[in-house]
Design a protein around this motif. Structure first.
Motif, PDB file in Angstrom:
ATOM      1  N   TYR A 162      -8.785   1.357  -1.704  1.00  0.00           N
ATOM      2  CA  TYR A 162      -8.731   2.214  -2.982  1.00  0.00           C
ATOM      3  C   TYR A 162      -8.698   3.538  -2.235  1.00  0.00           C
ATOM      4  N   HIS A 163      -9.830   3.920  -1.351  1.00  0.00           N
ATOM      5  CA  HIS A 163      -9.765   5.257  -0.612  1.00  0.00           C
ATOM      6  C   HIS A 163      -8.617   5.522   0.100  1.00  0.00           C
ATOM      7  N   LEU A 164      -8.226   4.631   0.758  1.00  0.00           N
ATOM      8  CA  LEU A 164      -6.675   4.786   1.679  1.00  0.00           C
ATOM      9  C   LEU A 164      -5.757   4.956   0.521  1.00  0.00           C
ATOM     10  N   ASP A 165      -5.464   4.163  -0.457  1.00  0.00           N
ATOM     11  CA  ASP A 165      -4.377   4.923  -1.335  1.00  0.00           C
ATOM     12  C   ASP A 165      -4.442   6.060  -1.988  1.00  0.00           C
ATOM     13  N   ALA A 166      -5.943   6.566  -2.215  1.00  0.00           N
ATOM     14  CA  ALA A 166      -5.981   7.664  -2.952  1.00  0.00           C
ATOM     15  C   ALA A 166      -5.600   8.784  -2.128  1.00  0.00           C
ATOM     16  N   ASN A 167      -6.200   8.659  -0.655  1.00  0.00           N
ATOM     17  CA  ASN A 167      -5.679   9.758   0.057  1.00  0.00           C
ATOM     18  C   ASN A 167      -4.261   9.753   0.598  1.00  0.00           C
ATOM     19  N   GLN A 168      -3.688   8.596   0.247  1.00  0.00           N
ATOM     20  CA  GLN A 168      -2.126   8.879   0.602  1.00  0.00           C
ATOM     21  C   GLN A 168      -1.710   9.480  -0.304  1.00  0.00           C
ATOM     22  N   HIS A 224       1.570   6.828  18.856  1.00  0.00           N
ATOM     23  CA  HIS A 224       1.012   8.100  17.924  1.00  0.00           C
ATOM     24  C   HIS A 224       1.570   7.758  16.533  1.00  0.00           C
ATOM     25  N   ASP A 225       2.073   6.769  16.399  1.00  0.00           N
ATOM     26  CA  ASP A 225       2.556   6.356  14.800  1.00  0.00           C
ATOM     27  C   ASP A 225       1.450   6.140  13.952  1.00  0.00           C
ATOM     28  N   PHE A 226       0.551   5.464  14.462  1.00  0.00           N
ATOM     29  CA  PHE A 226      -0.727   4.899  13.969  1.00  0.00           C
ATOM     30  C   PHE A 226      -1.848   5.963  13.622  1.00  0.00           C
ATOM     31  N   GLN A 227      -1.732   7.152  14.417  1.00  0.00           N
ATOM     32  CA  GLN A 227      -2.690   7.992  14.453  1.00  0.00           C
ATOM     33  C   GLN A 227      -3.377   8.483  12.857  1.00  0.00           C
ATOM     34  N   SER A 228      -2.353   8.485  12.190  1.00  0.00           N
ATOM     35  CA  SER A 228      -2.618   8.936  10.728  1.00  0.00           C
ATOM     36  C   SER A 228      -3.365   7.830   9.892  1.00  0.00           C
ATOM     37  N   ASP A 229      -3.008   6.473  10.587  1.00  0.00           N
ATOM     38  CA  ASP A 229      -3.797   5.489   9.836  1.00  0.00           C
ATOM     39  C   ASP A 229      -5.587   5.645  10.400  1.00  0.00           C
ATOM     40  N   ILE A 230      -5.442   5.936  11.560  1.00  0.00           N
ATOM     41  CA  ILE A 230      -6.859   6.248  12.129  1.00  0.00           C
ATOM     42  C   ILE A 230      -7.595   7.240  11.501  1.00  0.00           C
ATOM     43  N   ASP A 231      -6.898   8.297  11.361  1.00  0.00           N
ATOM     44  CA  ASP A 231      -7.463   9.540  10.609  1.00  0.00           C
ATOM     45  C   ASP A 231      -7.679   9.218   9.293  1.00  0.00           C
ATOM     46  N   ALA A 232      -6.921   8.517   8.554  1.00  0.00           N
ATOM     47  CA  ALA A 232      -7.173   8.167   7.045  1.00  0.00           C
ATOM     48  C   ALA A 232      -8.487   7.314   7.056  1.00  0.00           C
ATOM     49  N   VAL A 233      -8.753   6.417   7.790  1.00  0.00           N
ATOM     50  CA  VAL A 233      -9.858   5.575   7.743  1.00  0.00           C
ATOM     51  C   VAL A 233     -10.917   6.389   8.240  1.00  0.00           C
ATOM     52  N   GLN A 234     -10.902   7.197   9.296  1.00  0.00           N
ATOM     53  CA  GLN A 234     -12.153   8.074   9.787  1.00  0.00           C
ATOM     54  C   GLN A 234     -12.397   9.073   8.727  1.00  0.00           C
ATOM     55  N   GLY A 235     -11.495   9.534   7.828  1.00  0.00           N
ATOM     56  CA  GLY A 235     -11.654  10.262   6.760  1.00  0.00           C
ATOM     57  C   GLY A 235     -12.338   9.864   5.640  1.00  0.00           C
ATOM     58  N   TYR A 241     -17.410 -15.346  13.417  1.00  0.00           N
ATOM     59  CA  TYR A 241     -16.241 -14.259  12.940  1.00  0.00           C
ATOM     60  C   TYR A 241     -15.834 -14.223  11.548  1.00  0.00           C
ATOM     61  N   ILE A 242     -15.584 -12.841  11.210  1.00  0.00           N
ATOM     62  CA  ILE A 242     -14.950 -12.997   9.816  1.00  0.00           C
ATOM     63  C   ILE A 242     -14.086 -11.966   9.648  1.00  0.00           C
ATOM     64  N   SER A 243     -13.086 -12.082   8.815  1.00  0.00           N
ATOM     65  CA  SER A 243     -11.923 -11.192   8.866  1.00  0.00           C
ATOM     66  C   SER A 243     -11.317 -11.104   7.470  1.00  0.00           C
ATOM     67  N   MET A 244     -11.753  -9.979   6.803  1.00  0.00           N
ATOM     68  CA  MET A 244     -11.358  -9.857   5.136  1.00  0.00           C
ATOM     69  C   MET A 244      -9.958  -9.126   5.183  1.00  0.00           C
ATOM     70  N   PRO A 245      -8.838  -9.359   4.454  1.00  0.00           N
ATOM     71  CA  PRO A 245      -7.838  -8.614   4.305  1.00  0.00           C
ATOM     72  C   PRO A 245      -7.960  -7.297   3.650  1.00  0.00           C
ATOM     73  N   ILE A 246      -7.421  -6.218   4.177  1.00  0.00           N
ATOM     74  CA  ILE A 246      -7.534  -4.890   3.211  1.00  0.00           C
ATOM     75  C   ILE A 246      -6.243  -4.783   2.746  1.00  0.00           C
ATOM     76  N   ILE A 247      -6.036  -4.928   1.360  1.00  0.00           N
ATOM     77  CA  ILE A 247      -4.719  -4.939   0.653  1.00  0.00           C
ATOM     78  C   ILE A 247      -4.856  -3.821  -0.272  1.00  0.00           C
ATOM     79  N   LEU A 248      -4.001  -2.872  -0.247  1.00  0.00           N
ATOM     80  CA  LEU A 248      -3.687  -1.505  -1.087  1.00  0.00           C
ATOM     81  C   LEU A 248      -3.204  -1.894  -2.360  1.00  0.00           C
ATOM     82  N   PRO A 249      -3.657  -1.214  -3.522  1.00  0.00           N
ATOM     83  CA  PRO A 249      -3.317  -1.749  -4.661  1.00  0.00           C
ATOM     84  C   PRO A 249      -1.834  -2.006  -5.149  1.00  0.00           C
ATOM     85  N   ASP A 250      -1.104  -1.459  -4.293  1.00  0.00           N
ATOM     86  CA  ASP A 250       0.433  -1.916  -4.712  1.00  0.00           C
ATOM     87  C   ASP A 250       0.715  -3.305  -3.991  1.00  0.00           C
ATOM     88  N   GLY A 251      -0.345  -3.725  -3.388  1.00  0.00           N
ATOM     89  CA  GLY A 251       0.068  -5.095  -2.510  1.00  0.00           C
ATOM     90  C   GLY A 251       0.394  -5.221  -1.203  1.00  0.00           C
TER      91      GLY A 251
END
Length: 391
Positions: free
Chosen positions: A149-155, A3-14, A105-115
């Motif tokens: 940036y969406h994730l950072d703003a939501n946080q 359940h620890d990652f539910q907030s991350d799932i909710d944030a992305v789906q938001g 295959y391609i995988s791009m890192p998602i890095i928040l504004p604070d690194g």
């Protein structure tokens, strides 16, 4: 899945743009599966998925992180891109493509504004695809930054909301405490006032009478402060100031009573009175007395002791004008703008002492009567004037 990652799932789906982002990726590259994944050192969790190839992984699903190339992306914080596994010198023998039957295959890192590394924006397909070119890489990078940036703003928004809730809870608790404290202080204060009255009826020396007068002045000031605190707490807790109007009682008698009470605590002060009240007015006499007591007590405390205080009450052009004027140092212009705000006082002026509630409560009483409280101050005098319709 923890359940620890539910907030991350909710944030992305938001993030409303994510489904569109995944759809654009699949249409542009021709790949059948795209996802936003939360990746840590020991977890790989799908937060949002577009699966057109029946890969079998839905949002909330989890892969063993060691079996994914996203594990390497997390460690290096660099994109991993494969056009054709069979022809790729680095990944042709890698266990991940073999495990999942991948050719592109391609995988791009998602890095928040604070690194901080959040996860990856990735896509896979059992067929080769043209991925390793500026167009596709630029698109993935742009989308990954947009998600970050969406994730950072939501946080930050959630933190702000939590902070406001904590502040609101603390404020409500403080105001409830103030209200209870005010009630509890009134009982011993009433006992002290009663004792003063008893002693004044007994024979006393001139010195004792002077001390009793000083005590009476202190009791009155404390009573005013407690009343102000209680009124402030009532207003903040939703009760607000209530009025009980009386159109028959004499306003002059109400004012005279306040003057007598003030003089009982400050017999050395001179208060000049001027009344021109042709008829009774429908006001809450207790509240008007409270306001007048605040204004008059303010003049006694902060005005020049060598000059009289002038009180005027009259009806002018259909309005009641009640003013209190005193000599003394003028109030700085910068402080006048704050006088009627709660807990606001002059920063450097001794004339602005106390809790900073008296003038605020006085202004609230004025507004409750449909009137207003104004102030003017210069080198000659400081004058507070209450005006209300003389209905």
């Amino acid at each position: 899945m923890s359940h620890d990652f539910q907030s991350d799932i909710d944030a992305v789906q938001g993030i409303g743009a994510v489904p569109t982002i995944l759809d654009v990726i699949c249409r542009t590259t021709g790949m059948g599966f795209a996802a936003v994944a939360r990746v840590t050192d020991d977890r790989w969790i799908a937060c949002q998925v577009l699966d057109n190839i029946d890969f079998g992984l839905a949002a909330g699903g989890e892969l063993e992180v060691e079996t994914t190339l996203c594990h390497e992306v997390r460690q290096a914080k660099e994109v991993v891109v494969i056009d054709n596994v069979a022809e790729d010198l680095i990944y042709c023998g890698h266990h991940t493509p073999a495990t999942y039957g991948l050719q592109s295959y391609i995988s791009m890192p998602i890095i928040l504004p604070d690194g901080t590394f959040f996860g990856t924006l990735c896509a896979i397909d059992p067929k080769p695809a043209e991925l390793n070119n500026p167009k596709v890489l630029g698109m993935f990078k742009l989308f990954a930054e947009l998600i970050a940036y969406h994730l950072d703003a939501n946080q930050k928004l959630e933190l702000a909301r939590a902070s406001l809730m904590d502040e609101k809870a603390t404020s409500e608790l403080r105001e409830q405490f103030i209200a209870v404290l005010g009630h509890d202080l009134r009982n011993p204060l009433a006992s002290i006032d009663g004792a003063i009255n008893i002693l004044k009826r007994e024979p006393q020396t001139d010195k004792a009478l002077k001390v009793l007068s000083m005590m009476r002045g202190s009791v009155m000031r404390m009573s005013t402060l407690i009343g102000n605190v209680l009124d402030f707490a009532r207003g903040r807790l939703g009760g607000g100031l209530t009025l009980t109007t009386d159109a028959e009682a004499s306003l002059q008698d109400t004012l005279d009573q306040v003057v007598a009470e003030i003089l009982s605590g400050h017999p050395e002060r001179q208060i000049n009175l001027s009344y021109d009240l042709q008829h009774a007015l429908p006001v809450d006499h207790q509240r008007i007395g409270q306001m007048f007591s605040n204004l008059l007590g303010n003049a006694v405390t902060h005005g020049s002791a060598d000059h009289p205080i002038h009180v005027q009450a009259s009806i002018i052009d259909g309005e009641l004008h009640l003013s209190v004027a005193n000599a003394g140092d003028p109030i700085p212009a910068s402080s006048i703008q704050k006088l009627f705000l709660p807990f606001k006082r002059g920063e450097a002026e001794s004339s602005m002492q106390g809790l900073g509630l008296g003038l605020y409560i006085a202004s609230q009483i004025a507004e409750a009567h449909g009137g207003r409280l104004d102030v003017s101050s210069d080198d000659v005098e400081t004058r507070f004037t209450f005006r209300m319709p003389a209905r």
